[in-house]
Scaffold this motif. Structure first.
Motif: not given
Length: 286
Positions: A107, A111, A131, A176, A180
């Motif tokens: 994540y 990101r 994901s 995590s 997402l």
């Protein structure tokens, strides 16, 4: 591919001569995404910790856990702008280096890469990531996830996790992947309103990759055999998962953004409606 179809017949998907970036394009689902996009005529740029085996226009080596490397890779890709489509496919399970590292890569690093690359993405472009159906309970943890989502600085986000890892990170993988989903659902509105960039995610079920080969060693004997596979009758392959991601990011899906598409052979919907009893995951039913 289905009989009678060719990649030339699929030009309508909108990838020919388009510039695409794939993270995790050297193995598993990401590798298949990169391969398919190349066969569809896209200009494929791969970001990964290891060199890719599929054809590509450029390769940037990057460890998503190293935030300086992430920023450098995104900065280097500015030379390829405008980038039409981004496919963040990199990810790992918690047993590799533990839950905190899993969160850092899956994540926080992902990101950061997307946000650093965003200025190089053209208006009207698309971002579609992987994901997991492990995130199917994301709504139950939404308040905490939104708290983390509000932290944009990666070092601060990691410190927030370190402050209470048992509650905030848990096994690292599930949390995590939930992050997402929440990130996609929330930021799709901002990206769309500001620049008409679509932002979506898929949620795969167990899929036969090197990732799953390692995971299987840690699972109870027969666990994956007991998993329901209604649509395929077998465990999905990396290519089975790559196609939905490619199709989801196609400009033909112009009205689709902020979505979490379960590509899990009906598992999540079955659990939600009682058609599938999830107790088998704990060895409670045959």
């Amino acid at each position: 591919m289905a009989k009678g179809l060719s990649m030339q017949n699929l030009d309508g998907l909108g990838y020919r001569d388009r510039t695409v970036v794939v993270t995790g394009g050297s193995s598993g689902m990401g590798e298949q995404v990169a391969r398919i996009l190349g066969e569809l005529g896209a200009k494929v740029h791969i970001v990964d910790i290891q060199a890719p085996k599929v054809p590509h226009l450029s390769f940037r080596q990057c460890d998503l856990s190293d935030f300086d490397q992430v920023r450098a890779a995104a900065a280097a890709l500015a030379a390829e702008a405008p980038i039409d489509f981004v496919f963040p496919c990199a990810g790992l399970p918690p047993h590799i280096k533990g839950p905190m590292y899993c969160m850092r890569v899956n994540y926080i690093g992902t990101r950061l890469f997307v946000e650093e690359l965003l200025p190089s993405v053209r208006d009207g472009g698309g971002i579609a990531l992987i994901s997991s159906d492990a995130a199917m309970g994301w709504q139950g943890n939404l308040a905490q996830s939104l708290e983390m989502l509000a932290i944009s600085d990666p070092d601060e986000a990691y410190a927030w996790c370190e402050a209470d890892p048992d509650a905030r990170v848990r096994d690292g993988y599930t949390s995590s992947k939930e992050m997402l989903v929440v990130w996609v659902a929330n930021k799709a509105v901002e990206y769309g309103n500001a620049r008409r960039i679509r932002f979506n995610a898929i949620g795969p079920c167990p899929t036969r990759t090197a990732f799953m080969d390692e995971q299987e060693k840690l699972l109870p004997e027969g666990f994956l055999d007991a998993w329901p596979y209604p649509s395929l009758g077998r465990m999905a392959t990396a290519e089975d998962q790559a196609w939905p991601l490619v199709l989801l990011n196609s400009p033909l899906n112009g009205a689709v953004t902020g979505s979490f598409l379960y590509t899990d052979q009906g598992f999540a919907s079955g659990v939600f409606t009682g058609a599938i009893n999830p107790a088998f995951m704990k060895g409670e039913v045959a």
